[in-house]
Design a protein around this motif. Structure first.
Motif, PDB file in Angstrom:
ATOM      1  N   SER A   3       0.823  -1.211   0.000  1.00  0.00           N
ATOM      2  CA  SER A   3       0.000   0.000   0.000  1.00  0.00           C
ATOM      3  C   SER A   3       0.853   1.255   0.000  1.00  0.00           C
ATOM      4  O   SER A   3       0.563   2.221  -0.690  1.00  0.00           O
ATOM      5  CB  SER A   3      -0.915  -0.012   1.230  1.00  0.00           C
ATOM      6  N   GLN A 125     -13.598  -5.495   6.775  1.00  0.00           N
ATOM      7  CA  GLN A 125     -12.886  -4.364   6.199  1.00  0.00           C
ATOM      8  C   GLN A 125     -13.826  -3.168   6.079  1.00  0.00           C
ATOM      9  O   GLN A 125     -14.947  -3.323   5.592  1.00  0.00           O
ATOM     10  CB  GLN A 125     -12.342  -4.724   4.813  1.00  0.00           C
ATOM     11  N   ASN A 146      -8.625  -7.021  -0.627  1.00  0.00           N
ATOM     12  CA  ASN A 146      -7.182  -6.780  -0.593  1.00  0.00           C
ATOM     13  C   ASN A 146      -6.677  -6.264   0.748  1.00  0.00           C
ATOM     14  O   ASN A 146      -5.479  -6.313   1.015  1.00  0.00           O
ATOM     15  CB  ASN A 146      -6.806  -5.758  -1.672  1.00  0.00           C
ATOM     16  N   GLY A 147      -7.557  -5.737   1.573  1.00  0.00           N
ATOM     17  CA  GLY A 147      -7.108  -5.019   2.762  1.00  0.00           C
ATOM     18  C   GLY A 147      -7.078  -5.859   4.016  1.00  0.00           C
ATOM     19  O   GLY A 147      -7.637  -6.968   4.061  1.00  0.00           O
ATOM     20  N   SER A 172      -7.413   2.921  -4.310  1.00  0.00           N
ATOM     21  CA  SER A 172      -7.149   2.772  -2.878  1.00  0.00           C
ATOM     22  C   SER A 172      -8.249   3.463  -2.084  1.00  0.00           C
ATOM     23  O   SER A 172      -8.887   4.403  -2.563  1.00  0.00           O
ATOM     24  CB  SER A 172      -5.784   3.352  -2.490  1.00  0.00           C
ATOM     25  N   TYR A 183      -6.393   3.725   8.104  1.00  0.00           N
ATOM     26  CA  TYR A 183      -6.605   2.439   7.446  1.00  0.00           C
ATOM     27  C   TYR A 183      -6.497   2.642   5.944  1.00  0.00           C
ATOM     28  O   TYR A 183      -7.088   3.564   5.377  1.00  0.00           O
ATOM     29  CB  TYR A 183      -7.984   1.880   7.787  1.00  0.00           C
ATOM     30  N   THR A 184      -5.733   1.774   5.277  1.00  0.00           N
ATOM     31  CA  THR A 184      -5.563   1.852   3.829  1.00  0.00           C
ATOM     32  C   THR A 184      -5.700   0.472   3.208  1.00  0.00           C
ATOM     33  O   THR A 184      -5.147  -0.500   3.722  1.00  0.00           O
ATOM     34  CB  THR A 184      -4.176   2.412   3.455  1.00  0.00           C
ATOM     35  N   THR A 185      -6.434   0.402   2.129  1.00  0.00           N
ATOM     36  CA  THR A 185      -6.429  -0.795   1.290  1.00  0.00           C
ATOM     37  C   THR A 185      -6.209  -0.345  -0.151  1.00  0.00           C
ATOM     38  O   THR A 185      -6.750   0.680  -0.576  1.00  0.00           O
ATOM     39  CB  THR A 185      -7.734  -1.597   1.416  1.00  0.00           C
ATOM     40  N   SER A 186      -5.394  -1.077  -0.901  1.00  0.00           N
ATOM     41  CA  SER A 186      -5.136  -0.718  -2.293  1.00  0.00           C
ATOM     42  C   SER A 186      -4.997  -1.985  -3.120  1.00  0.00           C
ATOM     43  O   SER A 186      -4.655  -3.049  -2.611  1.00  0.00           O
ATOM     44  CB  SER A 186      -3.872   0.134  -2.425  1.00  0.00           C
TER      45      SER A 186
END
Length: 226
Positions: A3, A125, A146-147, A172, A183-186
């Motif tokens: 990420s 998520q 993905n996260g 993302s 919090y990050t999801t990419s």
């Protein structure tokens, strides 16, 4: 590719792209006046937000044009930043999952936004990648988880920041959680949006009866990626 690497790439792209940009703030009042709203959506009496009730599975609740058709030439790519504000009070107590996607009228890439119940009951998520074919309802849906998962006791955040790159077929989601902090999801999508077809921001319902959805504002910032 992690990420952090994706975010660095995005920041570099933003620096080297043209300054030609479209940034728009869509308040609840603007969305009511100029966006397309489904009949089961309306402006609340205090005019602070749009509220929609469930009508049918994966229904298009709202769509807003954000880039005109043929504004760019074929093959031109964009980087888009989208901010979404919601009243999360209901999402912390009731079933209110929904989907936000960037669409070119043929394909749609975006994210599912989870309610508090889903943190524990399903994927865990706050936001997860999703793509499909846009229209009156969102069809041919594919989820990409993905996260990382979050503490199921987290309240639902009030704002989500989404980033899209049509060249990389990548997106993302960044938000804040009470227990994990940022919090990050990419990750990537399988379809490539064509900006010359026009770009639209679409919001769809989930498929559970009795749900109520709330949207306070949307901010869209589009940079051309030449």
């Amino acid at each position: 590719m992690g990420s952090t690497t994706h975010l660095v790439i995005l920041l570099v792209l933003l620096l080297v792209t043209s300054t030609k940009a479209h940034k728009r703030y869509f308040s609840a009042k603007y969305l009511k006046a100029y966006g397309y709203l489904a009949p089961n959506c309306g402006l609340l009496p205090d005019k602070s937000s749009i509220e929609c009730t469930y009508s049918s599975p994966f229904q298009q609740l709202l769509t807003v044009p954000v880039l005109p058709k043929d504004y760019t030439s074929a093959g031109t790519h964009v980087i888009a930043e989208v901010k979404l504000g919601i009243d999360s009070a209901r999402a912390n107590k009731h079933d209110t999952d929904f989907y936000l996607l960037l669409s070119d009228g043929y394909y749609a890439n975006g994210f599912g936004i989870s309610d508090r119940i889903s943190y524990e009951a399903h994927h865990g998520q706050p936001c997860f990648h999703l793509e499909g074919v846009p229209g009156v309802s969102l069809v041919n849906r594919t989820n990409h988880l993905n996260g990382p998962k979050v503490n199921s006791n987290n309240p639902v955040p009030q704002q989500f920041d989404f980033f899209f790159s049509t060249k990389q077929k990548w997106g993302s989601c960044i938000t804040a959680t009470a227990y994990e902090g940022s919090y990050t999801t990419s990750g990537h999508y399988t379809t490539e949006l064509q900006a010359n077809n026009g770009l639209y921001l679409d919001i769809y319902s989930d498929d559970d009866r009795g749900e109520v959805y709330n949207f306070k504002y949307i901010i869209v910032d589009i940079q051309m990626d030449y």
